[in-house]
Motif scaffolding. Structure first.
Motif, PDB file in Angstrom:
ATOM      1  N   ARG A 140       0.810  -1.234   0.000  1.00 28.10           N
ATOM      2  CA  ARG A 140       0.000   0.000   0.000  1.00 28.10           C
ATOM      3  C   ARG A 140       0.834   1.271   0.000  1.00 28.10           C
ATOM      4  O   ARG A 140       0.274   2.355  -0.045  1.00 28.10           O
ATOM      5  CB  ARG A 140      -0.945  -0.007   1.213  1.00 28.10           C
ATOM      6  N   PRO A 151      -7.600   1.953   3.601  1.00 22.75           N
ATOM      7  CA  PRO A 151      -6.172   1.769   3.909  1.00 22.75           C
ATOM      8  C   PRO A 151      -5.270   1.930   2.676  1.00 22.75           C
ATOM      9  O   PRO A 151      -4.075   2.204   2.811  1.00 22.75           O
ATOM     10  CB  PRO A 151      -6.092   0.330   4.442  1.00 22.75           C
ATOM     11  N   ALA A 152      -5.852   1.816   1.488  1.00 21.42           N
ATOM     12  CA  ALA A 152      -5.061   1.946   0.262  1.00 21.42           C
ATOM     13  C   ALA A 152      -5.116   3.364  -0.307  1.00 21.42           C
ATOM     14  O   ALA A 152      -4.562   3.628  -1.384  1.00 21.42           O
ATOM     15  CB  ALA A 152      -5.560   0.945  -0.778  1.00 21.42           C
ATOM     16  N   VAL A 209      -2.077  -3.911  -4.598  1.00 18.56           N
ATOM     17  CA  VAL A 209      -3.124  -4.403  -3.688  1.00 18.56           C
ATOM     18  C   VAL A 209      -4.445  -4.327  -4.440  1.00 18.56           C
ATOM     19  O   VAL A 209      -4.669  -3.404  -5.221  1.00 18.56           O
ATOM     20  CB  VAL A 209      -3.185  -3.579  -2.372  1.00 18.56           C
ATOM     21  N   PRO A 267      -1.507 -10.572   7.280  1.00 19.74           N
ATOM     22  CA  PRO A 267      -2.435 -10.961   8.346  1.00 19.74           C
ATOM     23  C   PRO A 267      -2.592 -12.486   8.379  1.00 19.74           C
ATOM     24  O   PRO A 267      -2.413 -13.146   7.367  1.00 19.74           O
ATOM     25  CB  PRO A 267      -3.736 -10.263   7.948  1.00 19.74           C
TER      26      PRO A 267
END
Ligand code: FMN
Length: 189
Positions: free
Chosen positions: A14, A78-79, A131, A170
């Protein structure tokens, strides 16, 4: 890079360095992506590569969908930063009429999903990062890129050289949670 190693070591990236992504790298990427399998080989995908900083900035601003993010406590996708800072953004579109629909399942999503994995793994193999960004304002993005009404925008992929060392991803579910043997719910002895 071995294919299994590539699958296991790929991570969502990211943040990007300012090293440019050349047109010959993009060409190499799409030469691989276009070999992905698709419903009846209809290849419903279309990709737009965006390098214009002003357009990337607008795409980044459209990566927040309030109804999706607000309940989760997110103030931004988040990106978001990555979409503006990556030297290129790939917009993955699909023509649903060029894919199948069976049992209520629209297979253009599957086609793009497979092409997306090809894109992400090829990028990884070329030393790039990306991503899959699935949350964005499709209706506002469409006119920005002159995308016709009958075309769905399925994913955005900021693409560039990773700024940071690759972190561990994750955690994943254990195999016994996702793989059954012979019948639904049956674990291995
Ligand atoms: C269909 C799809 C949509 C996604 N949408 C977003 C998104 O909007 N923003 C984002 O930051 N990550 C998005 N992701 C990335 C996932 O969060 C990420 O793949 C997952 O957490 C696993 O991390 P890894 O890719 O590093 O293994 C998406 C992934 C997929 C497959």
């Amino acid at each position: 890079m071995d294919i299994i190693e590539a699958i296991i070591t790929r991570r969502s990236i990211r943040r990007f360095s300012d090293r440019p992504v050349t047109d010959s790298i993009l060409q190499a990427l799409f030469e691989a992506v276009r070999m992905s399998p698709s419903w009846a080989n209809m290849q419903c995908w279309r990709f737009i590569t965006v390098k214009d900083p002003a357009i990337k900035e607008k795409i980044s601003e459209l990566s927040y969908v309030e109804a999706f993010f607000a309940p989760k406590g997110y103030k931004a996708n988040p990106a978001k930063k990555g979409l503006a800072e990556a030297p290129a953004v790939i917009v993955a579109c699909a023509d649903p009429a060029q894919s199948g629909e069976l049992r209520g399942q629209p297979y253009y999503m599957t086609d793009i999903g497979i092409a997306a994995q090809s894109l992400m793994l090829t990028a990884h193999g070329l030393g790039l990062g990306t991503v899959f960004v699935g949350v964005f304002e499709e209706e506002k993005l469409r006119p920005l890129l002159n995308i016709p009404e009958n075309i769905r925008i399925v994913g955005l992929f900021p693409l560039g050289y990773p700024r940071d060392e690759r972190k561990e991803g994750p955690p994943r579910k254990a195999l016994n949670e996702i793989v059954y043997h012979e019948k639904w719910g049956q674990g291995m002895e």
